[in-house]
Scaffold this active site. Structure first.
Site, PDB file in Angstrom:
ATOM      1  N   ASP A 111      60.081  44.833  56.486  1.00  0.00           N
ATOM      2  CA  ASP A 111      60.093  44.705  55.020  1.00  0.00           C
ATOM      3  C   ASP A 111      58.739  44.226  54.479  1.00  0.00           C
ATOM      4  O   ASP A 111      58.255  44.725  53.459  1.00  0.00           O
ATOM      5  CB  ASP A 111      61.193  43.739  54.567  1.00  0.00           C
ATOM      6  N   LYS A 125      71.683  41.448  58.741  1.00  0.00           N
ATOM      7  CA  LYS A 125      70.268  41.212  59.053  1.00  0.00           C
ATOM      8  C   LYS A 125      70.029  39.923  59.836  1.00  0.00           C
ATOM      9  O   LYS A 125      69.115  39.852  60.636  1.00  0.00           O
ATOM     10  CB  LYS A 125      69.436  41.209  57.772  1.00  0.00           C
TER      11      LYS A 125
END
Ligand SMILES: NC(=O)c1ccc[n+]([C@@H]2O[C@H](COP(=O)([O-])OP(=O)(O)OC[C@H]3O[C@@H](n4cnc5c(N)ncnc54)[C@H](OP(=O)(O)O)[C@@H]3O)[C@@H](O)[C@H]2O)c1
Length: 301
Positions: free
Chosen positions: A128, A91
């Site tokens: 997210d 990420k």
């Protein structure tokens, strides 16, 4: 419910999971980059939507070693993929391969969604925080980020995305509580705004409590927090979704508080990527939830 191919995509319909789509030469492709990638529920999630909407496309697991990440991403773009999700441990590394990074990803400190544009450039964003907010709104339609202060347990990667989303959505006061206090302080300083750090959670004034630690996850100790001081209208969210009802959420429900599990965040964070790659705005509903939740224990043993 039946979907495009007239097949019932419920857990009972074992047939659905075993059918291989027949792709044309125009098929749209996407997948999830991780190391490992086998544990990911994203292929199941996107596969459900592809089937439901009868889309000529596929979403596949893409296990890539960290040292080959940049090379693999560029190869996917060359191979005509529309984009990819990015999970652990890539990420942060995903920033470096992007030509353009959305503000949400900079705030979250991580990229979880890549889009390969027609001009050959790569765009990265992070969904997210969006997934978190949408999942709470879906579960508790009256909830507003600006309605009261929030307490966030944890200061890791997911805490950062959730904290940034809450602050940007108007949360008036956010308190981080973490085992390693210095990590929480660094996060608060980096995000800035109405955010502070405490040794003990100030629950008596919290409208929202969020667990972003891994405590309560299957195989981990439960999270030890006494919910008694929380006001009656407070909402309790656990990012953990294995089991679906963690001991924290069970305790919240027992007190009559609204309890939101982590599966909703997983489902909602996938929506923007799917829409961009496959050209359809997908919906999160009970059939999708049941399909993706198949095999996840309902509660702790
Ligand atoms: N629902 C979703 O879509 C979604 C998305 C992302 C993550 N998650 C879940 O969220 C959880 C955290 O993920 P992450 O990526 O943020 O992980 P992470 O970056 O590794 O952070 C882990 C956090 O948990 C704390 N922690 C770990 N073990 C602990 C213990 N024994 N006692 C107290 N605190 C402890 C850490 O504290 P220290 O700083 O002191 O180490 C840190 O704050 C995982 O369960 C993950 O599955 C769910």
């Amino acid at each position: 419910m039946t979907c495009a191919a007239g097949i019932d995509p419920t857990p009972a319909a074992g047939l659905f999971a075993s059918i291989m789509p027949i792709l044309t030469g125009h098929a749209r492709l996407a997948g999830i980059l991780g190391w490992p990638a086998a544990h990911s529920r994203s292929p199941r999630l996107h596969g459900f939507w592809l089937e439901r909407h009868g889309i000529d496309g596929a979403y596949i697991p893409l296990p890539v070693r960290p040292e080959r990440f940049a090379e693999a991403v560029r190869s996917l773009a060359d191979l005509g993929f529309r984009g990819a999700n990015v999970t652990l441990p890539h990420k942060e590394a995903a920033f470096a391969v992007c030509d353009a990074v959305a503000p949400e990803a900079r705030r979250a400190g991580a990229v979880n969604t890549l889009t390969f544009r027609d001009d050959g450039t790569i765009e990265g964003t992070n969904t997210d925080g969006y997934g978190f907010l949408e999942s709470v709104r879906e579960a508790v339609p009256t909830w507003r980020a600006g309605a009261g202060s929030a307490v966030l347990l944890g200061a890791g990667g997911s805490a950062r995305a959730v904290a940034a989303a809450l602050l940007d959505a108007g949360c008036p006061r956010l308190t981080l509580v973490n085992r390693t206090r210095a990590r929480a302080e660094a996060l608060a300083q980096e995000l800035g705004g109405a955010i502070g750090v405490a040794e003990r959670a100030p629950l008596d004034e919290a409208a929202l409590l969020v667990n972003t630690t891994s405590l309560g996850m299957q195989g981990q100790p439960p999270l030890a927090v006494d919910l008694a001081p929380l006001p009656r209208g407070a909402v309790v969210v656990d990012l953990v979704y294995v089991p679906l009802e963690t001991p924290l959420l069970a305790a919240a429900r027992a007190r009559g508080l609204a309890a939101v599990d982590g599966l909703g965040m997983l489902l909602h964070q996938a929506r923007p990527g799917f829409a961009r790659w496959f050209g359809v705005e997908p919906e999160v509903d009970a059939a999708l939830r049941d399909f993706v939740a198949a095999g996840i224990p309902a509660r702790a043993p």
